[in-house]
Every structure is written in structure tokens, then in C-alpha cells.
Design an enzyme around this catalytic site. Structure first.
Site, PDB file in Angstrom:
ATOM      1  N   SER A   1    -111.938  21.587 -43.853  1.00  0.00           N
ATOM      2  CA  SER A   1    -112.121  22.789 -44.663  1.00  0.00           C
ATOM      3  C   SER A   1    -111.262  22.687 -45.917  1.00  0.00           C
ATOM      4  CB  SER A   1    -111.743  24.061 -43.881  1.00  0.00           C
ATOM      5  OG  SER A   1    -110.359  24.087 -43.601  1.00  0.00           O
TER       6      SER A   1
ATOM      7  N   ASP B   1    -103.618  17.419 -32.341  1.00  0.00           N
ATOM      8  CA  ASP B   1    -102.667  18.529 -32.353  1.00  0.00           C
ATOM      9  C   ASP B   1    -101.412  18.035 -33.075  1.00  0.00           C
ATOM     10  OD1 ASP B   1    -100.898  20.581 -31.966  1.00  0.00           O
ATOM     11  OD2 ASP B   1    -101.067  20.618 -29.784  1.00  0.00           O
TER      12      ASP B   1
ATOM     13  N   SER C   1     -98.337  18.920 -51.461  1.00  0.00           N
ATOM     14  CA  SER C   1     -97.205  19.793 -51.758  1.00  0.00           C
ATOM     15  C   SER C   1     -97.760  21.096 -52.332  1.00  0.00           C
ATOM     16  CB  SER C   1     -96.266  19.063 -52.734  1.00  0.00           C
ATOM     17  OG  SER C   1     -95.262  19.911 -53.203  1.00  0.00           O
TER      18      SER C   1
ATOM     19  N   THR D   1    -109.129  28.742 -50.706  1.00  0.00           N
ATOM     20  CA  THR D   1    -109.302  28.028 -49.453  1.00  0.00           C
ATOM     21  C   THR D   1    -109.001  28.966 -48.283  1.00  0.00           C
ATOM     22  OG1 THR D   1    -107.020  27.294 -49.099  1.00  0.00           O
ATOM     23  CG2 THR D   1    -108.374  25.980 -50.620  1.00  0.00           C
TER      24      THR D   1
END
Length: 238
Positions: free
Chosen positions: A15, A59, A132, A178
Site C-alpha cells: 500500500s 512480522d 525517513s 497514504t
């Protein structure tokens, strides 16, 4: 170095900015390998990436899971890390130990663990590109985003020295539309987007495609390392 047939692992690639990077890699004939915590998110991303797309889950809070990912994926040409939890925009007085751990667990600890596992698997001439943000240069979203972005900038430069000649760079996006803003309600989110758009020299909030090209550039160029490339619509100017 072009990206045709290059295996590009995009951690956080299902995404937002990460998906934009994966799509740009696929458009250039590369092989994007998208990684997310959720298999359903991986499946949804792969549906739009064409026949070269690959994907799996990890994960990032579990070092064992990252190690297993490295074994599963094997050699790659480039590592891109864009994963992150929703933005935590609170002042110091309202921070809890759990909030600090949640925010840093993926963005900093997970990012560094991923570099540690995958750096030995990157082929000669390849690269690492971290994520960043302009909060390092222009605080305003709270202490956590500022502190983490500053730490990632410093980490990028340190890794570029330690891992040389492997190139290590970072992209510092400004305000991009986003899912990282999902912690805000829809009305508040729209108001934030509108405020950014009215203040930025670029006249609009950024889209994932705006920053994807920065990641592509850092992968394809062959000389820059330790670079933090800002793509922010002029955020740091005003």
C-alpha cells in the site's frame, strides 16, 4: 543499472509509497517482491502487479520472522523498506511506553533488522533504500516522527560506511496521501490534506507515485551512497 529482471524486495510494498515503488519496478520490467504483515494485503497488491509480481508475509516485530523471510526470498538486487505504523502525532506529555514501542518497533528496529538480514543477500551493484521523512528537518507532527526520522537519516549514513561498497540511501518524503494517516478520522484527514495543499509551494499534497520515482532513481544510479533524498513538495522551504 536498470531494473529489468532485478529482484526488488519492498517491505511495506502492499500500500501507499511501497506499492507505488513496486508498481514502478514492475513497469520497468523488474520483479517486485512485496511484503506485508497481512496475506490479504499481499494478495490485493499482487492482483495489480502483473506476472512478475511476487509476495509474502512477515512480522517485523519478530526477528525470527524476518530471518525466515530472508531464507524464503534468497538473493535480491535491491531492498526497499517503506513499512510503518499509522502516524503517532501526540506531544511528549501524552506519550506512553506502549506508543513509543509500537511506533519505533517497525519504523526503526524492524528497518534495521531487515538490513541486517538482507545485506548479505544483495548481489554486487545492488542497493538498500530506507524511508525517513521531512519531520527530521521540520518538526511539527510530534516528537516521535521527528526523533525516528532523524535516527533513520543517521542510520543511513552509518550503514553506507559499514556496508560499503553496497550502496545505502534513504528517501525523505513530505506529506503524502497514504494509509499512514488512517489514525485520523476522514474529516480530520481531509482537513490536514487541505492544509498541506494550501501551504506547500507545490500546491498539492503528494501522491505515492511522486516518491516512487525517487526510490527508482536511488536504485538505478550507481555512485550515490549515504544520500537522504528529500521529495516533499517544498515542505522544508516554508
Amino acid at each position: 543499472m536498470n531494473l529489468k529482471n532485478a529482484r526488488v524486495l519492498v517491505i511495506g510494498g502492499t500500500s501507499g509509497i511501497g506499492l507505488g515503488v513496486a508498481e514502478a519496478v514492475a513497469d520497468r520490467g523488474g520483479i517486485p517482491i512485496v511484503v506485508s504483515r497481512s496475506q490479504s494485503n499481499v494478495d490485493r497488491a499482487l492482483a495489480g502487479l502483473g506476472e512478475n509480481g511476487r509476495g509474502t508475509t512477515v512480522d517485523l516485530r519478530d526477528p525470527t520472522s524476518i530471518s525466515h523471510l530472508a531464507e524464503e526470498v534468497g538473493q535480491i538486487e535491491h531492498l526497499v523498506f517503506t513499512a510503518g505504523e499509522s502516524l503517532t502525532m501526540v506531544g511528549l506529555a501524552d506519550l506512553t511506553a506502549a506508543a513509543i514501542t509500537d511506533f519505533t518497533g517497525t519504523r526503526f528496529v524492524g528497518q534495521l533488522q531487515a538490513v541486517r538480514e538482507f545485506a548479505p543477500k544483495i548481489t554486487p551493484g545492488g542497493s538498500i533504500t530506507l524511508t525517513s521523512g521531512t519531520a527530521a528537518e521540520k518538526p511539527g507532527l510530534g516528537v516521535l516522527p521527528t526523533a525516528i526520522c532523524g535516527a533513520i537519516n543517521a542510520m543511513t549514513r552509518a550503514l553506507a560506511v559499514e556496508l560499503a561498497p553496497l550502496r545505502v540511501n534513504a528517501v525523505a518524503p513530505g506529506p503524502i496521501e497514504t494509509p499512514l494517516w488512517s489514525a485520523l478520522g476522514e474529516a480530520d484527514r481531509d482537513a490536514v490534506y487541505e492544509q498541506f495543499a494550501s501551504n506547500l509551494p507545490a500546491g498539492r499534497i503528494g501522491q505515492p507515485t511522486d516518491t516512487a520515482l525517487a526510490y527508482v532513481y536511488l536504485m538505478e544510479q550507481e555512485f550515490g551512497t549515504g544520500v537522504v533524498l528529500t521529495v516533499d513538495g517544498g515542505t522544508t522551504l516554508v
